[in-house]
Design a protein around this motif. Structure first.
Motif, PDB file in Angstrom:
ATOM      1  N   TYR A   3       0.212  -1.620   0.026  1.00  0.00           N
ATOM      2  CA  TYR A   3      -0.253  -0.462  -0.302  1.00  0.00           C
ATOM      3  C   TYR A   3       1.004   0.968   0.040  1.00  0.00           C
ATOM      4  O   TYR A   3       1.426   1.251   0.743  1.00  0.00           O
ATOM      5  CB  TYR A   3      -1.106   0.368   0.818  1.00  0.00           C
ATOM      6  CG  TYR A   3      -2.332  -0.540   0.939  1.00  0.00           C
ATOM      7  CD1 TYR A   3      -3.035  -0.749  -0.018  1.00  0.00           C
ATOM      8  CD2 TYR A   3      -1.723  -2.520   2.077  1.00  0.00           C
ATOM      9  CE1 TYR A   3      -4.219  -1.609  -0.079  1.00  0.00           C
ATOM     10  CE2 TYR A   3      -2.746  -3.173   1.488  1.00  0.00           C
ATOM     11  CZ  TYR A   3      -3.939  -3.203   1.020  1.00  0.00           C
ATOM     12  OH  TYR A   3      -5.141  -3.743   0.423  1.00  0.00           O
ATOM     13  N   GLU A   4       0.664   2.178  -1.258  1.00  0.00           N
ATOM     14  CA  GLU A   4       1.319   3.326  -0.927  1.00  0.00           C
ATOM     15  C   GLU A   4       0.523   4.569  -1.421  1.00  0.00           C
ATOM     16  O   GLU A   4       0.313   4.881  -2.231  1.00  0.00           O
ATOM     17  CB  GLU A   4       2.612   3.267  -2.190  1.00  0.00           C
ATOM     18  CG  GLU A   4       3.359   2.433  -2.220  1.00  0.00           C
ATOM     19  CD  GLU A   4       4.329   2.252  -4.059  1.00  0.00           C
ATOM     20  OE1 GLU A   4       4.317   3.331  -3.848  1.00  0.00           O
ATOM     21  OE2 GLU A   4       5.182   1.625  -3.178  1.00  0.00           O
ATOM     22  N   ARG A  25      -7.708   0.604   2.868  1.00  0.00           N
ATOM     23  CA  ARG A  25      -7.211   0.031   2.329  1.00  0.00           C
ATOM     24  C   ARG A  25      -7.509   0.219   1.250  1.00  0.00           C
ATOM     25  O   ARG A  25      -8.912  -1.173   1.921  1.00  0.00           O
ATOM     26  CB  ARG A  25      -5.997  -0.798   3.086  1.00  0.00           C
ATOM     27  CG  ARG A  25      -4.799  -0.278   4.750  1.00  0.00           C
ATOM     28  CD  ARG A  25      -4.142  -0.774   4.994  1.00  0.00           C
ATOM     29  NE  ARG A  25      -5.041  -2.347   5.329  1.00  0.00           N
ATOM     30  CZ  ARG A  25      -5.031  -2.266   7.017  1.00  0.00           C
ATOM     31  NH1 ARG A  25      -5.204  -1.251   7.446  1.00  0.00           N
ATOM     32  NH2 ARG A  25      -6.010  -3.267   7.030  1.00  0.00           N
ATOM     33  N   VAL A  26      -7.142   0.008  -0.025  1.00  0.00           N
ATOM     34  CA  VAL A  26      -8.270  -1.073  -0.790  1.00  0.00           C
ATOM     35  C   VAL A  26      -7.186  -1.486  -1.731  1.00  0.00           C
ATOM     36  O   VAL A  26      -6.027  -0.969  -2.490  1.00  0.00           O
ATOM     37  CB  VAL A  26      -8.832   1.163  -1.786  1.00  0.00           C
ATOM     38  CG1 VAL A  26      -9.665  -0.045  -3.001  1.00  0.00           C
ATOM     39  CG2 VAL A  26      -9.948   1.821  -0.839  1.00  0.00           C
ATOM     40  N   ALA A  27      -7.883  -2.749  -2.393  1.00  0.00           N
ATOM     41  CA  ALA A  27      -7.149  -3.602  -3.205  1.00  0.00           C
ATOM     42  C   ALA A  27      -8.038  -3.670  -4.638  1.00  0.00           C
ATOM     43  O   ALA A  27      -9.150  -3.820  -4.549  1.00  0.00           O
ATOM     44  CB  ALA A  27      -7.215  -4.517  -2.924  1.00  0.00           C
ATOM     45  N   ALA A  59      -3.471  -0.298  -3.315  1.00  0.00           N
ATOM     46  CA  ALA A  59      -2.924  -1.225  -4.360  1.00  0.00           C
ATOM     47  C   ALA A  59      -3.231  -1.875  -5.072  1.00  0.00           C
ATOM     48  O   ALA A  59      -4.337  -2.602  -5.305  1.00  0.00           O
ATOM     49  CB  ALA A  59      -2.508  -2.013  -2.764  1.00  0.00           C
ATOM     50  N   VAL A  60      -2.061  -2.310  -6.058  1.00  0.00           N
ATOM     51  CA  VAL A  60      -2.825  -2.952  -7.542  1.00  0.00           C
ATOM     52  C   VAL A  60      -2.500  -4.864  -6.150  1.00  0.00           C
ATOM     53  O   VAL A  60      -1.568  -5.266  -7.059  1.00  0.00           O
ATOM     54  CB  VAL A  60      -2.658  -2.349  -8.391  1.00  0.00           C
ATOM     55  CG1 VAL A  60      -2.510  -3.783  -9.831  1.00  0.00           C
ATOM     56  CG2 VAL A  60      -2.836  -1.586  -8.992  1.00  0.00           C
ATOM     57  N   LEU A  61      -3.188  -5.791  -6.867  1.00  0.00           N
ATOM     58  CA  LEU A  61      -3.188  -7.016  -7.315  1.00  0.00           C
ATOM     59  C   LEU A  61      -3.536  -8.028  -8.156  1.00  0.00           C
ATOM     60  O   LEU A  61      -4.564  -8.112  -8.958  1.00  0.00           O
ATOM     61  CB  LEU A  61      -3.767  -7.564  -6.540  1.00  0.00           C
ATOM     62  CG  LEU A  61      -3.587  -8.156  -4.732  1.00  0.00           C
ATOM     63  CD1 LEU A  61      -5.191  -8.511  -3.959  1.00  0.00           C
ATOM     64  CD2 LEU A  61      -2.926  -8.688  -4.409  1.00  0.00           C
ATOM     65  N   ASP A  62      -2.848  -7.872  -9.200  1.00  0.00           N
ATOM     66  CA  ASP A  62      -3.108  -8.483 -10.496  1.00  0.00           C
ATOM     67  C   ASP A  62      -2.655 -10.208 -10.575  1.00  0.00           C
ATOM     68  O   ASP A  62      -2.278 -10.478 -10.108  1.00  0.00           O
ATOM     69  CB  ASP A  62      -1.785  -8.532 -10.636  1.00  0.00           C
ATOM     70  CG  ASP A  62      -1.548  -8.112 -12.845  1.00  0.00           C
ATOM     71  OD1 ASP A  62      -2.705  -8.636 -13.256  1.00  0.00           O
ATOM     72  OD2 ASP A  62      -1.382  -7.503 -13.916  1.00  0.00           O
ATOM     73  N   LEU A  63      -3.685 -10.841 -10.996  1.00  0.00           N
ATOM     74  CA  LEU A  63      -3.969 -12.221 -10.735  1.00  0.00           C
ATOM     75  C   LEU A  63      -2.633 -12.757 -11.600  1.00  0.00           C
ATOM     76  O   LEU A  63      -2.183 -13.775 -11.902  1.00  0.00           O
ATOM     77  CB  LEU A  63      -4.988 -12.677 -10.984  1.00  0.00           C
ATOM     78  CG  LEU A  63      -5.799 -12.287 -10.494  1.00  0.00           C
ATOM     79  CD1 LEU A  63      -7.700 -13.025 -10.647  1.00  0.00           C
ATOM     80  CD2 LEU A  63      -5.458 -12.152  -9.007  1.00  0.00           C
ATOM     81  N   LYS A  89      -5.143  -7.903   4.368  1.00  0.00           N
ATOM     82  CA  LYS A  89      -5.033  -6.679   4.822  1.00  0.00           C
ATOM     83  C   LYS A  89      -5.652  -5.426   4.592  1.00  0.00           C
ATOM     84  O   LYS A  89      -5.953  -4.923   5.209  1.00  0.00           O
ATOM     85  CB  LYS A  89      -3.660  -6.493   4.526  1.00  0.00           C
ATOM     86  CG  LYS A  89      -3.061  -5.361   5.179  1.00  0.00           C
ATOM     87  CD  LYS A  89      -1.635  -5.329   3.768  1.00  0.00           C
ATOM     88  CE  LYS A  89      -0.595  -4.365   4.460  1.00  0.00           C
ATOM     89  NZ  LYS A  89       0.876  -3.691   4.396  1.00  0.00           N
ATOM     90  N   ALA A  90      -6.601  -5.864   3.214  1.00  0.00           N
ATOM     91  CA  ALA A  90      -6.719  -4.668   2.449  1.00  0.00           C
ATOM     92  C   ALA A  90      -8.316  -4.344   3.358  1.00  0.00           C
ATOM     93  O   ALA A  90      -9.241  -5.628   4.023  1.00  0.00           O
ATOM     94  CB  ALA A  90      -7.276  -5.093   0.967  1.00  0.00           C
ATOM     95  N   GLU A  91      -9.572  -3.252   2.809  1.00  0.00           N
ATOM     96  CA  GLU A  91     -10.057  -3.211   4.169  1.00  0.00           C
ATOM     97  C   GLU A  91     -11.219  -2.606   2.772  1.00  0.00           C
ATOM     98  O   GLU A  91     -12.702  -2.288   3.550  1.00  0.00           O
ATOM     99  CB  GLU A  91     -10.026  -1.813   5.066  1.00  0.00           C
ATOM    100  CG  GLU A  91      -9.258  -2.101   5.707  1.00  0.00           C
ATOM    101  CD  GLU A  91      -9.137  -0.667   6.696  1.00  0.00           C
ATOM    102  OE1 GLU A  91      -9.376  -0.654   7.507  1.00  0.00           O
ATOM    103  OE2 GLU A  91      -8.376   0.583   5.869  1.00  0.00           O
ATOM    104  N   ALA A  92     -11.282  -3.006   1.325  1.00  0.00           N
ATOM    105  CA  ALA A  92     -11.924  -2.503   0.869  1.00  0.00           C
ATOM    106  C   ALA A  92     -10.910  -3.076  -0.622  1.00  0.00           C
ATOM    107  O   ALA A  92     -10.203  -2.974  -0.780  1.00  0.00           O
ATOM    108  CB  ALA A  92     -12.852  -1.104   0.016  1.00  0.00           C
TER     109      ALA A  92
END
Length: 205
Positions: A3-4, A25-27, A59-63, A89-92
């Motif tokens: 997260y940045e 914190r948004v993923a 933060a980005v989660l690239d599958l 860890k993410a909240e949304a």
């Protein structure tokens, strides 16, 4: 996933930083892993607009960057555990998804199933794309999946129809940006409300 927080002007009708004062914190999850995909370009477009919201920590989660097993193993692999921990860890969440045959990618369903409690009591928004239907059939099926996981799916989302309006077409820019702002406003409201609720009492599932 790191997260940045990028500070900037809070978007129109922004919600602030919540009662705790900490950014939400948004993923952002890129659901397509197909070669030649445009999902990564769609995610970059969305993140550029979301980053001006100083109350969000993105933060980005690239599958496509995860090496998940073809067959579901008896014990979780390191990559499966890493993904589940990132979800916890993410909240949304904002799920970026295409529409494949009136549904969403198998890669996305596989990843979703690697976590369970980590999803619970958190809001989920959708950025969908397609040709003609704007990916909305995929979103409707995802709503059912995320309901089973005890999340709150947002009423408003961002739907991109590349058949009539390519992403680089400026004609629909205002409407698309307005849709992003509204969805992020709702994501923030639910994100902070559920953060505070989790702090008060455990969720019963």
């Amino acid at each position: 996933m790191t997260y940045e927080r990028e500070t900037g002007t809070i978007g129109e009708a922004g919600n602030g930083a919540g009662a705790s004062g900490d950014p939400l914190r948004v993923a952002v999850i890129i659901g397509s892993t197909r070669e030649g995909r445009i999902g990564d370009a769609v995610a970059r477009w969305f993140v550029e607009r979301a980053r001006v919201r100083g109350e969000l920590d993105l933060a980005v989660l690239d599958l496509a960057e995860f090496d998940f097993p073809v067959h579901y193993p008896e014990r979780a692999t390191e990559q499966m555990t890493e993904f589940a921990e990132a979800i916890g860890k993410a909240e949304a969440f904002v799920v970026v998804t295409p529409e494949y045959n009136r549904s969403f990618p198998a890669s996305l369903k596989q990843a979703i199933d690697f976590a369970y409690e980590e999803w619970q009591t958190k809001p989920v928004g959708f950025v969908s794309y397609g040709h003609g239907s704007s990916g909305l059939y995929a979103v409707e099926q995802l709503r059912s999946v995320f309901t089973e996981l005890h999340t709150v799916t947002l009423r408003n989302g961002v739907a991109l129809d590349f058949l009539h309006t390519p992403l680089e077409d400026h004609a629909g820019a205002c409407a698309r940006d307005r849709a992003v702002r509204l969805m992020l406003d709702q994501l923030g409201w639910w994100g902070w409300a559920l953060r505070e609720a989790r702090a008060v009492r455990p969720y019963v599932s």
